[in-house]
Design an enzyme around this catalytic site. Structure first.
Site, PDB file in Angstrom:
ATOM      1  N   LYS A 195      18.781 -11.106   4.886  1.00  0.00           N
ATOM      2  CA  LYS A 195      18.467  -9.942   4.256  1.00  0.00           C
ATOM      3  C   LYS A 195      19.764  -9.090   4.550  1.00  0.00           C
ATOM      4  O   LYS A 195      20.054  -8.454   5.492  1.00  0.00           O
ATOM      5  CB  LYS A 195      17.270  -9.101   4.884  1.00  0.00           C
ATOM      6  N   GLU A 270      23.313  -6.305  17.752  1.00  0.00           N
ATOM      7  CA  GLU A 270      24.679  -5.729  17.737  1.00  0.00           C
ATOM      8  C   GLU A 270      24.569  -4.297  17.239  1.00  0.00           C
ATOM      9  O   GLU A 270      24.365  -4.270  16.122  1.00  0.00           O
ATOM     10  CB  GLU A 270      25.837  -6.657  17.133  1.00  0.00           C
ATOM     11  N   CYS A 304      32.226  -0.787  14.050  1.00  0.00           N
ATOM     12  CA  CYS A 304      31.656  -0.418  15.215  1.00  0.00           C
ATOM     13  C   CYS A 304      32.502  -0.538  16.516  1.00  0.00           C
ATOM     14  O   CYS A 304      32.191  -0.108  17.538  1.00  0.00           O
ATOM     15  CB  CYS A 304      30.608  -1.746  15.544  1.00  0.00           C
ATOM     16  N   GLU A 403      28.279   8.254  17.863  1.00  0.00           N
ATOM     17  CA  GLU A 403      28.892   7.415  16.780  1.00  0.00           C
ATOM     18  C   GLU A 403      29.229   8.268  15.435  1.00  0.00           C
ATOM     19  O   GLU A 403      28.000   8.767  14.993  1.00  0.00           O
ATOM     20  CB  GLU A 403      28.156   5.952  16.439  1.00  0.00           C
TER      21      GLU A 403
HETATM   22  P1  NAP Z   1      21.189   0.062   9.571  1.00  0.00           P
HETATM   23  O1  NAP Z   1      21.227   1.257   8.724  1.00  0.00           O
HETATM   24  O2  NAP Z   1      20.842  -0.190  10.829  1.00  0.00           O
HETATM   25  O3  NAP Z   1      21.065  -1.168   8.608  1.00  0.00           O
HETATM   26  C1  NAP Z   1      21.164  -2.269   9.017  1.00  0.00           C
HETATM   27  C2  NAP Z   1      20.507  -3.680   8.480  1.00  0.00           C
HETATM   28  O4  NAP Z   1      19.230  -3.430   8.658  1.00  0.00           O
HETATM   29  C3  NAP Z   1      20.537  -3.406   6.718  1.00  0.00           C
HETATM   30  O5  NAP Z   1      20.371  -4.674   6.104  1.00  0.00           O
HETATM   31  C4  NAP Z   1      19.139  -2.561   6.769  1.00  0.00           C
HETATM   32  O6  NAP Z   1      19.087  -2.795   4.997  1.00  0.00           O
HETATM   33  C5  NAP Z   1      18.242  -3.160   7.501  1.00  0.00           C
HETATM   34  N1  NAP Z   1      17.039  -2.407   7.754  1.00  0.00           N
HETATM   35  C6  NAP Z   1      17.006  -1.005   7.682  1.00  0.00           C
HETATM   36  N2  NAP Z   1      15.595  -0.809   8.124  1.00  0.00           N
HETATM   37  C7  NAP Z   1      15.119  -1.878   8.556  1.00  0.00           C
HETATM   38  C8  NAP Z   1      13.874  -2.313   9.007  1.00  0.00           C
HETATM   39  N3  NAP Z   1      12.842  -1.192   9.460  1.00  0.00           N
HETATM   40  N4  NAP Z   1      13.534  -3.521   9.561  1.00  0.00           N
HETATM   41  C9  NAP Z   1      14.522  -4.611   9.307  1.00  0.00           C
HETATM   42  N5  NAP Z   1      15.652  -4.148   8.770  1.00  0.00           N
HETATM   43  C10 NAP Z   1      15.936  -2.853   8.317  1.00  0.00           C
HETATM   44  O7  NAP Z   1      22.929   0.134   9.898  1.00  0.00           O
HETATM   45  P2  NAP Z   1      24.082   0.143   8.690  1.00  0.00           P
HETATM   46  O8  NAP Z   1      24.032   1.589   8.355  1.00  0.00           O
HETATM   47  O9  NAP Z   1      24.010  -0.844   7.563  1.00  0.00           O
HETATM   48  O10 NAP Z   1      25.249  -0.201   9.452  1.00  0.00           O
HETATM   49  C11 NAP Z   1      26.043   0.912  10.374  1.00  0.00           C
HETATM   50  C12 NAP Z   1      25.754   0.602  11.758  1.00  0.00           C
HETATM   51  O11 NAP Z   1      26.079  -0.934  12.145  1.00  0.00           O
HETATM   52  C13 NAP Z   1      26.512   1.267  12.583  1.00  0.00           C
HETATM   53  O12 NAP Z   1      25.611   1.940  13.713  1.00  0.00           O
HETATM   54  C14 NAP Z   1      27.380   0.425  13.283  1.00  0.00           C
HETATM   55  O13 NAP Z   1      27.954   0.664  14.683  1.00  0.00           O
HETATM   56  C15 NAP Z   1      26.656  -0.836  13.401  1.00  0.00           C
HETATM   57  N6  NAP Z   1      27.469  -1.988  13.302  1.00  0.00           N
HETATM   58  C16 NAP Z   1      27.536  -2.724  14.693  1.00  0.00           C
HETATM   59  C17 NAP Z   1      28.394  -3.926  14.823  1.00  0.00           C
HETATM   60  C18 NAP Z   1      28.637  -4.784  16.062  1.00  0.00           C
HETATM   61  O14 NAP Z   1      28.629  -6.099  15.971  1.00  0.00           O
HETATM   62  N7  NAP Z   1      28.045  -4.078  17.154  1.00  0.00           N
HETATM   63  C19 NAP Z   1      29.166  -4.162  13.678  1.00  0.00           C
HETATM   64  C20 NAP Z   1      29.151  -3.533  12.357  1.00  0.00           C
HETATM   65  C21 NAP Z   1      28.280  -2.331  12.307  1.00  0.00           C
HETATM   66  P3  NAP Z   1      19.299  -1.513   4.062  1.00  0.00           P
HETATM   67  O15 NAP Z   1      20.754  -1.575   4.081  1.00  0.00           O
HETATM   68  O16 NAP Z   1      18.481  -1.927   3.050  1.00  0.00           O
HETATM   69  O17 NAP Z   1      18.970  -0.253   4.759  1.00  0.00           O
END
Ligand code: NAP
Ligand code: MG
Length: 503
Positions: A195, A270, A304, A403
């Protein structure tokens, strides 16, 4: 200090933007080896220019998710016991294919996410290399043979596939993160339900097309696109899912962990970071500036591992700030796909609004804000935010603790190395941490006492190799490390077998 706040006209939501001409291509779901349409398709908007729709992507229903899990379950028994050579060949072909289409996929990545073309190409090539690396790992599923304490008995410790893995990824690395989860999952004999983030379905779909053409058996790999808040629970709470690998925000990560643990699935998270870059008095100023700009502003700060806290000792603080402002003013902000662009747009209107809110929060907290000139960003049709630097900041401020995920750095002035280390470690997060110094003693000390999963010396906090472990501590990560040989820990389960020679 010169500079002004950008007022972009790009406030429309992604769903409202229209294609300039003709109909953008429609892209379907991939379930059980078949491409399947959906009732609803969502547009994939270019954040550099909201009038550009790259394609329309099928939104999966909860039923589609259940079907994908069922297909994966069915395929799992055979795939688990498939020949490592078959898996190695598949991954190797996928790597070759990504590489041969790298220019085209990089263009797609820049168009849907807003990363500049050189950054996008770097990410695509990295994804190809990850598949090649795990093609090799499929052949290295070794175990141990240990003498038993019982005479005539031999103990074998082997690793087996976990089963069906749900892979959930964010938008900011739309091909590298899927690659570093999907490649090891398949290498070790797992089936995958993938997904991707709703904002960046394009790279996910292309990767799926490549897997399909490379001959992945039906059901071994499945793509379900659509909003996570709608279908996420259907995926993570299904007891037929054996493991969930998630990268994204802390809030969603917590939800995913809770849902998966309800049915005893393995979980790997992560999450976010608030990564410190320490600059000591004895640092090479040019190196420190490059690290700060690369780590703080490139990819529009949407990493991140971005250096969002720059902790500078008193002796070099003013010279560092002057040079940072001078160099940041020169950065070329603009369309991600235009030649020469160094800083592209943020991914969407929500992200832009959130970063702007932090700029206000910082000001209200009493920090001073410097911003690059708005007129340097060419178009008003995208989600542009010029690089920004907070000074006169305090480690207790929200801009120093939360963040921001945009091209914004918070400078924190400290007396000496000891205070720098204590400020660096004073965080809920622990993903990446860097230090710029010519002192071997300080670098060695920092390597040992930094409370981060990744430590960089005279290098930006962002920018990691593809063949070594990656992950953090505290609220940045949960579960075994990703990438490199360490990836096997999550994607396999250990079996201990006792064999008597006198049977
Ligand atoms: P996000 O909003 O948490 O979304 C991540 C994924 O989860 C997306 O595919 C999202 O779908 C999905 N999702 C949303 N609600 C969900 C639920 N209830 N159950 C299961 N999946 C669900 O994060 P983002 O805004 O895409 O990415 C930014 C974040 O990622 C930042 O906090 C960043 O630090 C972190 N990040 C961490 C790393 C690492 O390796 N530590 C690397 C890159 C990014 P939708 O897109 O449809 O909402
Ligand atoms: Mg997009």
């Amino acid at each position: 200090m010169p500079g002004a706040l950008v007022e972009s006209a790009a406030t429309g939501s992604k769903a409202k933007a229209a294609a300039p001409s003709g109909r953008p291509p429609r892209r379907d779901l991939y379930i059980g080896g078949k491409w399947l349409g959906a009732e609803v398709y969502a547009p994939n908007i270019n954040p550099s220019n909201v009038n550009d729709v790259e394609g329309e992507y099928a939104s999966a229903s909860e039923r589609d998710v259940r079907d994908a899990i069922a297909a994966a379950r069915e395929a799992s028994a055979a795939w688990k016991h498939s020949s490592p050579q078959q898996r190695a060949d598949l991954l190797d072909t996928v790597g070759t294919e990504i590489m041969s289409q790298s220019a085209e996929i990089a263009d797609l990545l820049a168009r849907e996410e807003g990363k500049t073309l050189p950054e996008a190409l770097g990410e695509v090539v990295r994804a190809a290399k990850i598949f090649k690396f795990f093609a090799g790992e499929a052949l290295r599923m070794h175990g141990e043979c240990i003498a038993s304490v019982r005479p005539g008995v031999r103990v074998e410790v082997t690793r087996e596939a976990v089963g069906v893995v749900a892979v959930i990824t964010p938008w900011n690395f739309p091909i590298a993160i899927p690659a570093w989860k999907i490649a090891p999952a398949l290498a070790f004999g797992n089936c995958v339900v993938f997904k991707p983030a709703e904002l960046t379905p394009g790279c996910a779909w292309r990767l799926t097309q490549i897997l399909d053409r490379a001959g992945v058996p039906p059901g071994v790999f499945n793509l379900v696109m659509g909003s996570g808040s709608r279908i996420g629970a259907a995926l993570t709470s299904d007891p037929r899912i054996d493991a969930v690998s998630f990268t994204g925000s802390e809030t969603v990560g917590a939800r995913v962990r809770q849902a998966a643990e309800q049915h005893w699935a393995k979980v790997q998270l992560e999450l976010g970071g608030k990564n410190p870059l320490i600059v000591l008095d004895d640092a090479n100023l040019d190196v420190a500036i490059q690290c700060a700009i690369q780590g703080g502003f490139y990819s529009a700060g949407q990493r991140c591992t971005a250096s969002s806290r720059i902790i500078v000792t008193a002796g070099i603080h003013d010279a560092f700030l002057d040079a940072l402002v001078r160099n940041t003013s020169q950065l070329v902000i603009g369309d991600a796909r235009a030649a020469g662009t160094q800083i592209g747009p943020l991914v969407d209107a929500r992200q832009l609004a959130s970063v702007r809110e932090y700029l206000e929060i910082g000001r209200r907290e009493g920090a001073s804000l410097w911003m690059a000139d708005e007129s340097r960003s060419g178009s008003r049709e995208g989600f542009y935010c010029p690089p920004a630097i907070f000074t006169q900041a305090d480690p207790r401020m929200r801009i120093a603790r939360e963040e921001i995920f945009g091209p914004v750095v918070t400078l924190l002035k400290v007396r000496d190395y000891d205070e720098a280390l204590s400020v660096a470690n004073d965080s809920d997060y622990g993903l990446s941490a860097g230090i710029c110094t010519r002192s071997l003693a300080a670098a060695e000390h920092f390597k040992r006492y930094s409370e981060a999963g990744v430590v960089m010396v005279n290098l930006p906090t962002a920018g990691i190799d593809y063949h070594v472990p990656f992950g953090g501590r505290k609220r940045s990560s949960f579960g075994p490390r990703e990438q490199g040989a360490y990836a096997r820990e999550f994607y396999t389960t250990v079996k201990t077998a006792y064999v008597s020679a006198t049977g």
